[in-house]
Design an enzyme around this catalytic site. Structure first.
Site, PDB file in Angstrom:
ATOM      1  N   GLU A 203      46.678  47.459  43.107  1.00  0.00           N
ATOM      2  CA  GLU A 203      47.002  48.801  43.611  1.00  0.00           C
ATOM      3  C   GLU A 203      47.964  48.738  44.807  1.00  0.00           C
ATOM      4  O   GLU A 203      48.935  49.480  44.880  1.00  0.00           O
ATOM      5  CB  GLU A 203      45.710  49.510  44.002  1.00  0.00           C
ATOM      6  CG  GLU A 203      45.770  51.008  43.925  1.00  0.00           C
ATOM      7  CD  GLU A 203      44.374  51.631  44.068  1.00  0.00           C
ATOM      8  OE1 GLU A 203      43.800  52.010  43.036  1.00  0.00           O
ATOM      9  OE2 GLU A 203      43.867  51.751  45.197  1.00  0.00           O
TER      10      GLU A 203
ATOM     11  N   SER B 156      31.691  41.075  43.522  1.00  0.00           N
ATOM     12  CA  SER B 156      32.056  41.434  42.148  1.00  0.00           C
ATOM     13  C   SER B 156      33.573  41.615  42.041  1.00  0.00           C
ATOM     14  O   SER B 156      34.127  41.594  40.947  1.00  0.00           O
ATOM     15  CB  SER B 156      31.312  42.679  41.667  1.00  0.00           C
ATOM     16  OG  SER B 156      31.514  43.755  42.540  1.00  0.00           O
TER      17      SER B 156
ATOM     18  N   THR C  29      28.580  46.685  40.118  1.00  0.00           N
ATOM     19  CA  THR C  29      27.287  46.455  40.750  1.00  0.00           C
ATOM     20  C   THR C  29      27.378  47.030  42.155  1.00  0.00           C
ATOM     21  O   THR C  29      28.402  46.887  42.834  1.00  0.00           O
ATOM     22  CB  THR C  29      26.983  44.951  40.865  1.00  0.00           C
ATOM     23  OG1 THR C  29      27.957  44.357  41.724  1.00  0.00           O
ATOM     24  CG2 THR C  29      27.021  44.270  39.513  1.00  0.00           C
TER      25      THR C  29
ATOM     26  N   ARG D  93      41.375  47.254  40.099  1.00  0.00           N
ATOM     27  CA  ARG D  93      42.370  47.871  40.974  1.00  0.00           C
ATOM     28  C   ARG D  93      43.100  46.861  41.853  1.00  0.00           C
ATOM     29  O   ARG D  93      43.792  47.240  42.797  1.00  0.00           O
ATOM     30  CB  ARG D  93      41.689  48.928  41.866  1.00  0.00           C
ATOM     31  CG  ARG D  93      41.120  50.099  41.092  1.00  0.00           C
ATOM     32  CD  ARG D  93      40.061  50.865  41.883  1.00  0.00           C
ATOM     33  NE  ARG D  93      38.824  50.108  41.998  1.00  0.00           N
ATOM     34  CZ  ARG D  93      37.702  50.560  42.560  1.00  0.00           C
ATOM     35  NH1 ARG D  93      37.658  51.792  43.039  1.00  0.00           N
ATOM     36  NH2 ARG D  93      36.616  49.804  42.628  1.00  0.00           N
TER      37      ARG D  93
ATOM     38  N   PHE E  48      25.690  46.090  44.739  1.00  0.00           N
ATOM     39  CA  PHE E  48      25.450  45.097  45.790  1.00  0.00           C
ATOM     40  C   PHE E  48      26.747  44.525  46.352  1.00  0.00           C
ATOM     41  O   PHE E  48      27.769  44.500  45.676  1.00  0.00           O
ATOM     42  CB  PHE E  48      24.608  43.943  45.216  1.00  0.00           C
ATOM     43  CG  PHE E  48      23.288  44.409  44.703  1.00  0.00           C
ATOM     44  CD1 PHE E  48      22.231  44.623  45.568  1.00  0.00           C
ATOM     45  CD2 PHE E  48      23.100  44.661  43.356  1.00  0.00           C
ATOM     46  CE1 PHE E  48      21.005  45.079  45.102  1.00  0.00           C
ATOM     47  CE2 PHE E  48      21.881  45.116  42.874  1.00  0.00           C
ATOM     48  CZ  PHE E  48      20.836  45.323  43.760  1.00  0.00           C
TER      49      PHE E  48
ATOM     50  N   HIS F  28      35.888  48.137  46.860  1.00  0.00           N
ATOM     51  CA  HIS F  28      36.078  47.762  45.459  1.00  0.00           C
ATOM     52  C   HIS F  28      35.059  46.717  44.993  1.00  0.00           C
ATOM     53  O   HIS F  28      35.004  46.386  43.829  1.00  0.00           O
ATOM     54  CB  HIS F  28      37.515  47.291  45.231  1.00  0.00           C
ATOM     55  CG  HIS F  28      38.513  48.404  45.426  1.00  0.00           C
ATOM     56  ND1 HIS F  28      39.857  48.271  45.172  1.00  0.00           N
ATOM     57  CD2 HIS F  28      38.363  49.688  45.852  1.00  0.00           C
ATOM     58  CE1 HIS F  28      40.476  49.417  45.447  1.00  0.00           C
ATOM     59  NE2 HIS F  28      39.579  50.285  45.859  1.00  0.00           N
TER      60      HIS F  28
END
Ligand code: HEM
Length: 829
Positions: free
Chosen positions: A433, A362, A356, A430, A358, A274
């Protein structure tokens, strides 16, 4: 942050285009000008698309005489192809909640795959563009009575015009990359300009990379399995549900436990996935004009690609089809940044990664300025992230709740009906989740704030922006270290690690770090086979706690209330540390919790993760198993005997051949998960190759990779190396003993260590002296913005930026010369 020195993305407005295209040329030799006269206004409540004038379209039909065409896009056609504002499951749920308090599993999937604003804009543009081309193609086909490819009729110029009017153009032109303190020291939140020559490589909301061309049934965009009776290599594709039932599904009791790895090893995989990839799906809103409703239809009608459920197939809910929405198309570009996507056989449909690519945390900070803006606490001087102000876990922070309420997360039915516990808000949408995933997000929120406070103490002169960016930089580096040093070698094994990744040799600007379609749609889903159907929570002695019974997986989907009301993070983390992961076994792949109860919170529907994975691969047109083996220099497997060399369970091999007819047709995700596991690994050779190549690209193609020279100082790198996931847990929970390497399964107490013995980072390596930075004195703080400092060639500089929603006016960067700042600071308006 926004400001003049942000990467500049060129935008051409609709008006600009229309003024340049009104006269219709009729002269180009061998080409037919066509006028597209789209509809305007609305009809029957359907929003029409915003093409409000004619566009000259040149058809490359050299055999035809020149002629003038008028293509009128009727409202009904517009409704068929136009992008509708996605049904907002959160808003809908507001009404729904008052009725039944729970959403269907399919609605949860929509919620969890709900694109944020910028992604919606990209999807909308790409869908409009695809629809324009589709309409043109159909009209020309009717007229010329033969099939035409869009490339037969559209020049690059015309494609650009359509791209502009549909809104795709801004997403395909290369942005300008400014050079200043901010851009040389810190990654942009979207990762744009990480690679200065290819500014969109790895940036959010760009297409997933293709390592092999896709295979669509019409060569352009129709998924594999779209046309009934269509043959692939002479055989029809089996239904994904049938494959799931016959090969993949295992009962909840059929779990072989992993003797080496703990459950947190698997959860880390999902958390890191994710950080890397989120493929948004199309959302449609059925119109009054008879358009398909993907929640109900059993027909393949874009964007619906439903999964057939057969009578007696054992699915718990009586339904003919499981809803499935195709992934949104991308406004694709070729490697020169020129618009080409979705338009010709050479450039078929691509999908978007809205994150992103990378490894940059994030998950903690988001992938767009809008999300980042929501996550930050801009009033703090310490560069903090926002926290939950309603609930605390023994005095420690929780993630804030989403801002649009009521959110769809499940509520404790036994609790006071007035008290709602909403879904959490984090860098990735998410986060709620499953509760174990939410726990990892929470740990990193706490770590950011812990680091930021400590850094501010060491450097009281630092601006809030500097503290935020420095803490973010450390957190990003820690994500990279834990993933590449501790996690990936255990996933692909030591040999594949050496073969595909090897030691770090520095930044390579020729490497494209973008996440590959096959990585996110197949290979990195390997761990869906390693998800334990049972979640444990343990007390401080790592024993079962009678107040916190074991839970089935379906009881922890979208249930933040269980974290907040059932003991906080610690019991859940202890459960993840001391419970073995599930092992991927060829005839025990996904348990019924995932194949029959995915996102089931009540008895109003059901989803099947295995079928979603298979269908998604077909939706994206992923080539078959053998194509990918060849891509990885592994031998193609042509016969049953060949297959048995790679998949030792003969029964599984027989079923594969029965269902697929030919090994070439095996869906790549399935082929990858049934291969024999490599020594010291948790994947077979195919996925070890794909994951290895992806990780190398993410590392070597990242200008801000933590080991790259000039990213950290030597002493900072030395400190960062000491870090571990165990330290993260020690510093941010009340867990006091745990295995040094938390991915390895240990027995309590003999394999557990006290937190006091687990190495820690000394943040003094980040201490700067006041004199070093500001011989010109502290720069002036600006309203609605902030600054960061840096020193270039011995000169002190500051770069200003504005908070999300404000525009910078004036010069962004100031230099310190002769003990004075060379100009006044800019303003943020
Ligand atoms: C309980 C745990 C998990 C659940 C409930 C879950 C559920 C899902 C769902 C519903 C999807 C979207 C399926 C689709 O419509 O295409 C998905 C995608 C994905 N999952 Fe999982 N997953 C879990 C764990 C994991 C783990 C452990 C990994 C890897 C180590 C993983 C990797 C992925 C990847 C790479 C994708 C594609 C992401 C994208 O591109 O959007 N998942 N998962």
């Amino acid at each position: 942050m926004s400001g003049e020195e942000e990467p500049v993305i060129p935008v051409t407005t609709e008006e600009q285009v229309l003024t340049t295209t009104t006269p219709v040329p009729v002269t180009a030799p061998g080409k037919v000008p066509v006028i597209l006269t789209p509809s305007s206004g609305t009809e029957g409540g359907v929003e029409s698309w915003p093409l409000r004038s004619s566009i000259p379209i040149w058809a490359n039909l050299s055999t035809r005489p020149r002629e003038m065409w008028t293509l009128t896009l009727k409202p009904s056609e517009a409704s068929r192809y136009d992008y509708k504002p996605p049904r907002d499951p959160r808003a809908r749920h507001g009404q729904h909640l008052q009725r039944s308090r729970t959403m269907t599993p399919a609605q949860f999937l929509i919620f969890s795959k709900h694109p944020e604003q910028e992604t919606q804009a990209v999807s909308r543009a790409a869908e409009k563009m695809e629809a324009s081309i589709h309409v043109l193609k159909e009209k020309l086909h009717q007229k010329h009575k033969r099939s035409l490819l869009p490339s037969d009729l559209l020049s690059t110029d015309v494609l650009s015009k359509i791209a502009n009017i549909s809104g795709c153009l801004p997403y395909t032109l290369p942005p300008k990359c400014p050079t200043n303190c901010m851009t040389s020291k810190y990654r942009h939140i979207t990762s744009v300009c990480n690679n200065r020559e290819h500014p969109r490589w790895g940036a959010s909301n760009t297409p997933l990379a293709r390592w092999l061309p896709p295979v669509y049934e019409d060569g352009l965009s129709q998924p594999k399995g779209w046309n009934p009776g269509f043959l692939h290599n002479g055989f029809p594709l089996p239904s994904v549900r049938e494959v799931t039932r016959k090969i993949i599904e295992a009962s909840n009791e059929a779990v072989t436990e992993d003797e080496r790895h703990s459950d947190i090893f698997i959860v880390w995989g999902q958390y890191i996935d994710h950080d890397l990839a989120f493929t948004p799906q199309s959302t449609n809103q059925p119109s009054l004009l008879g358009e398909a409703d993907c929640q109900k239809t059993c027909e393949n009608q874009s964007p619906c690609f439903p999964i057939q459920v057969f009578a007696n197939d054992g699915f718990p809910i009586n339904m003919d089809c499981m809803p499935f929405y195709r992934s949104s198309p991308a406004c694709a570009t070729d490697h020169h940044g020129v618009l080409l996507g979705n338009l010709s056989t050479l450039n078929p449909r691509q999908q978007i990664n809205s994150l992103t690519s990378f490894l940059d945390a994030s998950t903690v900070y988001g992938s767009t300025p809008a999300i980042e803006g929501k996550l930050r606490n801009l009033t703090s001087k310490e560069g903090l992230l926002r926290i939950n102000t309603q609930y605390f876990d023994n005095g420690r922070e929780y993630l804030p709740f989403v801002d649009r309420v009521p959110s769809p997360c499940a509520q404790n039915l036994k609790a006071d009906k007035v008290e709602r516990i909403e879904c959490f808000m984090a860098g990735d949408s998410r986060s709620s989740e499953v509760i174990s995933l939410a726990a990892l997000h929470t740990l990193w929120l706490r770590e950011h704030n812990r680091l930021a406070k400590a850094l501010k103490k060491l450097n009281p002169q630092w601006s809030s922006e500097t503290v935020y960016q420095e803490a973010r930089k450390i957190v990003g580096a820690l994500h990279q270290i834990i993933t590449i040093r501790d996690y990936i070698p255990r996933v692909i094994g030591p040999d594949a690690f050496n073969q595909y990744i090897g030691p770090y040799k520095g930044y390579n600007h020729t490497v494209n770090p973008s996440v590959a379609n096959v990585f996110s749609t197949a290979a990195f889903r390997f761990a869906h086979t390693a998800i334990h159907p049972v979640i444990k929570r343990l007390n401080a002695q790592y024993q079962n706690d009678p107040n916190l019974p074991n839970l089935h997986l379906h009881e922890v989907f979208f249930t933040p209330w269980r974290l907040i009301k059932e003991g906080g993070l610690d019991p859940l983390l202890r459960g993840m540390l001391a419970t073995p992961a599930k092992l991927q076994v060829q005839d025990q792949l996904l348990n019924e919790e995932l194949t029959k109860k995915l996102f089931v919170l009540s008895n109003n529907g059901s989803l099947d993760l295995a079928s979603l994975d298979l269908q998604r691969g077909r939706d994206h047109g992923l080539p078959g198993y053998n194509e990918w083996r060849e891509f990885c220099d592994l031998p193609r497997l042509r016969t049953e005997t060949d297959l048995v060399t790679a998949i030792e369970n003969r029964n599984v091999v027989k079923k594969l051949l029965e269902l697929y007819g030919i090994p070439d047709n095996i869906d790549v995700w399935l082929g990858g998960i049934v291969e024999n596991i490599l020594p010291g690994a948790r994947t077979g050779p195919l996925f070890a190759c794909i994951i290895g190549k992806q990780m190398k690209a993410l590392r070597d193609g990242d200008r801000f990779w933590w080991e790259n020279s000039n990213v950290f100082t030597n002493s900072q790198r030395h400190e960062l190396r000491k870090y571990s996931l165990s330290r993260l847990i020690c510093d941010n929970t009340d867990v006091t003993a745990l295995p040094l390497d938390v991915f390895m399964l240990g027995k309590f107490p003999e394999d557990f260590q006290s937190c006091e013995d687990i190495p820690n980072i000394n943040l003094e390596a980040w201490q700067e002296t006041f004199q070093q930075e500001f011989t010109c004195g502290l720069p002036t703080k600006v309203e609605n913005g902030d600054f960061v400092h840096c020193s270039e060639a011995g000169k002190s500089k500051v770069t200003y930026s504005c908070y999300q929603g404000y525009k910078l006016q004036g010069e962004a960067q100031l230099s310190c010369t002769k003990k004075r700042w060379n100009m006044d600071p800019p303003v943020c308006q």
